[in-house]
Design an enzyme around this catalytic site. Structure first.
Site, short mmCIF file in Angstrom:
data_model
loop_
_atom_site.label_atom_id
_atom_site.label_comp_id
_atom_site.label_asym_id
_atom_site.label_seq_id
_atom_site.Cartn_x
_atom_site.Cartn_y
_atom_site.Cartn_z
N CYS A 118 -8.59 -84.39 -28.80
CA CYS A 118 -9.89 -83.71 -28.91
C CYS A 118 -10.80 -84.44 -29.89
O CYS A 118 -11.99 -84.61 -29.64
CB CYS A 118 -9.70 -82.26 -29.35
N CYS B 180 -7.70 -74.09 -30.04
CA CYS B 180 -8.59 -72.99 -29.70
C CYS B 180 -8.20 -72.30 -28.40
O CYS B 180 -8.16 -71.09 -28.32
CB CYS B 180 -10.03 -73.45 -29.60
#
Length: 384
Positions: free
Chosen positions: A100, A198
């Site tokens: 990410c 997340c």
């Protein structure tokens, strides 16, 4: 420092909030961007970016900066989540936070910020960037708070990305960041640090993964080949895992018990925990061993591929240090081979549960050199 237009990634957390405050204090033109990276079930109790955006917007209001909401969910699904699933289906344990950072926060976000006229971007990571005056290269350094250092997750950043990035809180201890946030009245000053990824949030990991990967039950065997139970699918386990094996009541006996006791495992057979030691994809077998210090959980060598080097070229083989997983102390090692894509490490002391899919990250003191994805290690006497 020359005053610049800096775009800050505001997550809704205290670290990025203090990052924006510090830069504004220095006289920079600061703009906040909130990145939405996940849309599936985003309104669930486990992961709501809506709440985080409200927090980020409240922070921007207190600091006195503009904030923009940008949706990178499609990029995230293509560049990060798809790879995450491929790795798990292959029996490995990936670290999506590393991907990410490389693909979203310091690529898609960086590109977007530059289109807004930014001269730099900044995030709330605990790391530092330093320009080496001799080589002219940008170096990635550990954060000054050893308990919060995040250089491990940033090791795939390149020279272009580092040249455009600031990490203001990397110069501070977490306690100081909290103090600053409280002092200036930030609404999220006491907000709990986010944990995990997340899109998973605090939910049970196996439940989440089961929505995307089918269960494929198979045998659980110990190091003597004894069948102890049945696993739900190799993708749902990782090396070194202790919880959730469903064999807590199984005890060693006979020769197995004697072998454990010979290794100094007190209470073997009764209270000695079981750990995942190997996943055999060919036979769909989960191999487990009893005792944290079992030989099958120890490795003195590892090979990593898909290497990325901060300087742009592989370091010269020699003595250095490495982490084979986050939250691990730097371990002395020898880099015995390296190139643009591959490296081989030999450790002075055995490393515990070296896990394919995780990253091996190299350090020269406080300088993070880069690293690669672990593909194998030299565990001895494991069934072929």
């Amino acid at each position: 420092m020359q005053k610049q237009r800096i775009v800050v990634g505001l997550s809704g957390g205290v670290d990025s909030a203090v990052t924006a405050h510090l830069l504004k204090q220095q006289g920079h033109e600061v703009v906040g961007i909130f990145m939405k990276n996940w849309e599936d079930d985003d309104d669930s109790e486990f992961c709501s970016s809506n709440i985080d955006f409200v927090d980020a917007a409240a922070v921007a209001d207190v600091i006195g900066i503009a904030i923009e909401h940008v949706n990178f969910a499609a990029d995230y699904k293509d560049r990060v989540f798809a790879e995450f699933l491929r790795e798990y289906q292959a029996g490995r344990t990936p670290n999506p936070d590393i991907l990410c950072n490389a693909e979203i926060k310091f690529k898609a976000f960086l590109d977007h910020a530059m289109r807004l006229g930014a001269e730099k971007i900044a995030t709330g990571h605990y790391a530092r960037v330093r320009k080496n005056e001799i080589t002219g290269l940008h170096e990635l350094l550990k954060g000054l708070d050893p308990a919060k250092d995040q250089s491990y997750f940033l090791h795939r950043l390149n020279q272009t990305q580092l040249a455009s990035t600031l990490f203001p809180v990397g110069e501070l201890k977490k306690t100081e960041v909290r103090r600053i946030a409280d002092e200036i009245g930030l609404p999220n000053a006491k907000k709990k640090d986010s944990t995990g990824i997340c899109f998973i949030g605090e939910r049970p990991f196996r439940d989440f993964l089961n929505r995307y990967i089918a269960k494929a039950p198979g045998p659980i065997k110990n190091d003597k080949g004894r069948v102890l139970g049945e696993h739900v699918g190799l993708s749902f386990y990782t090396l070194g895992q202790r919880q959730g094996l469903g064999i807590g009541g199984v005890k060693a006996k006979g020769a197995e018990l004697k072998a454990l006791q010979a290794q100094g495992q007190r209470g073997a057979g009764e209270h000695t925990p079981w750990f995942v030691a190997r996943k055999d994809m060919a036979t769909n077998t989960l191999w487990v061993v009893q005792g944290h210090d079992h030989p099958w959980l120890q490795s003195t060598e590892l090979t990593a591929l898909d290497c990325s080097w901060v300087s742009g070229s592989a370091p010269v083989p020699g003595a250095m240090a490495a982490k084979a997983r986050y939250r691990q102390a730097d371990a002395p090692c020898d880099l015995v081979a390296s190139d643009g894509q591959h490296c081989e490490l030999h450790f002075a002391q055995a490393q515990w549960a070296v896990t394919p899919g995780q990253s091996a990250v190299l350090y020269d003191g406080e300088v993070c050199l880069g690293g690669g994805v672990i593909v194998s290690s030299n565990v001895q006497n494991v069934p072929a």
